[in-house]
Design an enzyme around this catalytic site. Sequence first.
Site, PDB file in Angstrom:
ATOM      1  N   CYS A 141       0.842  -1.213   0.000  1.00  0.00           N
ATOM      2  CA  CYS A 141       0.000   0.000   0.000  1.00  0.00           C
ATOM      3  C   CYS A 141       0.873   1.257   0.000  1.00  0.00           C
ATOM      4  O   CYS A 141       0.613   2.210  -0.746  1.00  0.00           O
ATOM      5  CB  CYS A 141      -0.926  -0.013   1.211  1.00  0.00           C
ATOM      6  SG  CYS A 141      -0.087  -0.409   2.768  1.00  0.00           S
ATOM      7  N   HIS A 220      -2.280   5.706   6.239  1.00  0.00           N
ATOM      8  CA  HIS A 220      -0.882   6.134   6.392  1.00  0.00           C
ATOM      9  C   HIS A 220      -0.800   7.591   5.913  1.00  0.00           C
ATOM     10  O   HIS A 220      -1.559   8.013   5.033  1.00  0.00           O
ATOM     11  CB  HIS A 220       0.057   5.341   5.480  1.00  0.00           C
ATOM     12  CG  HIS A 220       0.050   3.855   5.685  1.00  0.00           C
ATOM     13  ND1 HIS A 220       0.430   3.245   6.853  1.00  0.00           N
ATOM     14  CD2 HIS A 220      -0.246   2.841   4.825  1.00  0.00           C
ATOM     15  CE1 HIS A 220       0.364   1.922   6.713  1.00  0.00           C
ATOM     16  NE2 HIS A 220      -0.053   1.658   5.492  1.00  0.00           N
TER      17      HIS A 220
HETATM   18  P1  NAD Z   1      -5.212 -10.499   6.653  1.00  0.00           P
HETATM   19  O1  NAD Z   1      -4.616 -11.133   7.839  1.00  0.00           O
HETATM   20  O2  NAD Z   1      -6.277  -9.491   6.823  1.00  0.00           O
HETATM   21  O3  NAD Z   1      -5.804 -11.636   5.690  1.00  0.00           O
HETATM   22  C1  NAD Z   1      -5.093 -12.794   5.377  1.00  0.00           C
HETATM   23  C2  NAD Z   1      -6.086 -13.930   5.156  1.00  0.00           C
HETATM   24  O4  NAD Z   1      -5.360 -15.126   4.860  1.00  0.00           O
HETATM   25  C3  NAD Z   1      -6.952 -14.247   6.372  1.00  0.00           C
HETATM   26  O5  NAD Z   1      -8.287 -14.480   5.947  1.00  0.00           O
HETATM   27  C4  NAD Z   1      -6.330 -15.520   6.945  1.00  0.00           C
HETATM   28  O6  NAD Z   1      -7.284 -16.327   7.597  1.00  0.00           O
HETATM   29  C5  NAD Z   1      -5.836 -16.194   5.692  1.00  0.00           C
HETATM   30  N1  NAD Z   1      -4.722 -17.118   5.912  1.00  0.00           N
HETATM   31  C6  NAD Z   1      -3.841 -17.151   6.950  1.00  0.00           C
HETATM   32  N2  NAD Z   1      -2.956 -18.156   6.772  1.00  0.00           N
HETATM   33  C7  NAD Z   1      -3.292 -18.765   5.601  1.00  0.00           C
HETATM   34  C8  NAD Z   1      -2.758 -19.867   4.892  1.00  0.00           C
HETATM   35  N3  NAD Z   1      -1.692 -20.539   5.316  1.00  0.00           N
HETATM   36  N4  NAD Z   1      -3.378 -20.238   3.729  1.00  0.00           N
HETATM   37  C9  NAD Z   1      -4.449 -19.562   3.245  1.00  0.00           C
HETATM   38  N5  NAD Z   1      -4.994 -18.506   3.895  1.00  0.00           N
HETATM   39  C10 NAD Z   1      -4.412 -18.119   5.054  1.00  0.00           C
HETATM   40  O7  NAD Z   1      -3.987  -9.934   5.808  1.00  0.00           O
HETATM   41  P2  NAD Z   1      -4.035  -8.731   4.763  1.00  0.00           P
HETATM   42  O8  NAD Z   1      -3.896  -7.469   5.506  1.00  0.00           O
HETATM   43  O9  NAD Z   1      -5.176  -8.917   3.846  1.00  0.00           O
HETATM   44  O10 NAD Z   1      -2.644  -8.958   4.008  1.00  0.00           O
HETATM   45  C11 NAD Z   1      -2.535  -9.847   2.926  1.00  0.00           C
HETATM   46  C12 NAD Z   1      -1.348  -9.443   2.088  1.00  0.00           C
HETATM   47  O11 NAD Z   1      -1.592  -8.135   1.573  1.00  0.00           O
HETATM   48  C13 NAD Z   1      -0.007  -9.347   2.817  1.00  0.00           C
HETATM   49  O12 NAD Z   1       1.034  -9.664   1.917  1.00  0.00           O
HETATM   50  C14 NAD Z   1       0.077  -7.892   3.188  1.00  0.00           C
HETATM   51  O13 NAD Z   1       1.396  -7.451   3.405  1.00  0.00           O
HETATM   52  C15 NAD Z   1      -0.535  -7.255   1.959  1.00  0.00           C
HETATM   53  N6  NAD Z   1      -1.103  -5.921   2.156  1.00  0.00           N
HETATM   54  C16 NAD Z   1      -1.791  -5.620   3.284  1.00  0.00           C
HETATM   55  C17 NAD Z   1      -2.287  -4.341   3.455  1.00  0.00           C
HETATM   56  C18 NAD Z   1      -3.012  -3.936   4.701  1.00  0.00           C
HETATM   57  O14 NAD Z   1      -2.844  -2.803   5.128  1.00  0.00           O
HETATM   58  N7  NAD Z   1      -3.814  -4.765   5.295  1.00  0.00           N
HETATM   59  C19 NAD Z   1      -2.105  -3.396   2.456  1.00  0.00           C
HETATM   60  C20 NAD Z   1      -1.458  -3.759   1.271  1.00  0.00           C
HETATM   61  C21 NAD Z   1      -0.945  -5.034   1.139  1.00  0.00           C
END
Ligand code: NAD
Length: 338
Positions: A141, A220
């Site tokens: 992000c 942010h």
């Molecule tokens: P999150 O924790 O909200 O969601 C992750 C999901 O994956 C959850 O539903 C969880 O239950 C599931 N999960 C956990 N372990 C798993 C596994 N082994 N197999 C399959 N599913 C599994 O995380 P998020 O914030 O959505 O982040 C996901 C990705 O996006 C990361 O790489 C993060 O760095 C990136 N990201 C996050 C944001 C943010 O601010 N939240 C912004 C941009 C990018």
Amino acid sequence: MKVRVGINGYGTIGKRVASAVAAQDDMEVIGVTKTRPSYEAYLASASGFPLYTASSEQVANFEKEGIEIKGTLDDLMDVVDIMIDATPGGVGEAYLPRYQKAGIKAIFQGGERHELAGVSFNAYANYSDAWGADFARVVSCNTTGLVRTLFPLDRDIGIERVSATLVRRGADPSDNKGSALNNLEPSLKLPTHHGPDVKTIIPGINITTMAVKSPTTLMHLHCIMADLEKEVKEEDILATWEAVPRVKFVSGKQGMKGTANIMEMAKDLERQRGDLMEVAVWQDGIKMVGKTLYYYQAVHQESDVVPENIDCIRSMMEIECDPARSIKITDNSLGINE
Ligand code: NAD
């Protein structure tokens, strides 16, 4: 025929990308995975997204709760063209060989290393780098926000050096572990990884970053100083950003004093989930002193990467070769820049 998309990890990013895919005419959500029978699993089902479990051991837990499961991740991989891997940062790495074995493409998120996919993606800056690729990574992000304003500045005016301080949200709003309520936590590993991450998209840029984690969940905030190659007027900077997608101007004079106001605006605009997918730049917070540009921008961490995932699918699946057209289709479908 529509591109068949699977979502592995239906969390903060995964559920938003699923809604965005469902809003396109040229792609469809074939299924999403959940690890636990949480309320999000119920909601995914109610939204018409077929549910799959990440592993076979989890099936019984869903059956016990009466939630219908179509199969496991292995079954989902059999019926999709491309997987959006939105699992927590670092987890996607273990899945790559499985996607490879299943013969499907995959998009990873910013929590994974650039080297994992080999292509880091931002729709406006390097759409064609992902053309036909098997794997790509939509950058984080923060990197997405930085690239959206720095790439056009570098291309149109020229940047000698950027120095940015990122005031980071401590946690996402739904993160019930949360961040400390009374704490500002500087990143002690300096300069932070955000600068090198911007270089995965704009290789030649001279950028260094610092970051402070703050007790807020909304957005942010980036404080950016850029030494430009020539002296220009503030109007020229505004015109540069006005001409590019996914940059939205906000004005302190009109009451946009901070991130709380911006998030309220997103709700007032009736954006889905109250998300703001553009990077918000304070138009009355832009200042040129000599060749140095000072500005502030706010990034809605939960959603700015969502349209980028959609455009990345179009590039990897070779269904639209014109980046501007893909961006326009995506933005129109999601209400961006309205
Ligand atoms: P999150 O924790 O909200 O969601 C992750 C999901 O994956 C959850 O539903 C969880 O239950 C599931 N999960 C956990 N372990 C798993 C596994 N082994 N197999 C399959 N599913 C599994 O995380 P998020 O914030 O959505 O982040 C996901 C990705 O996006 C990361 O790489 C993060 O760095 C990136 N990201 C996050 C944001 C943010 O601010 N939240 C912004 C941009 C990018």
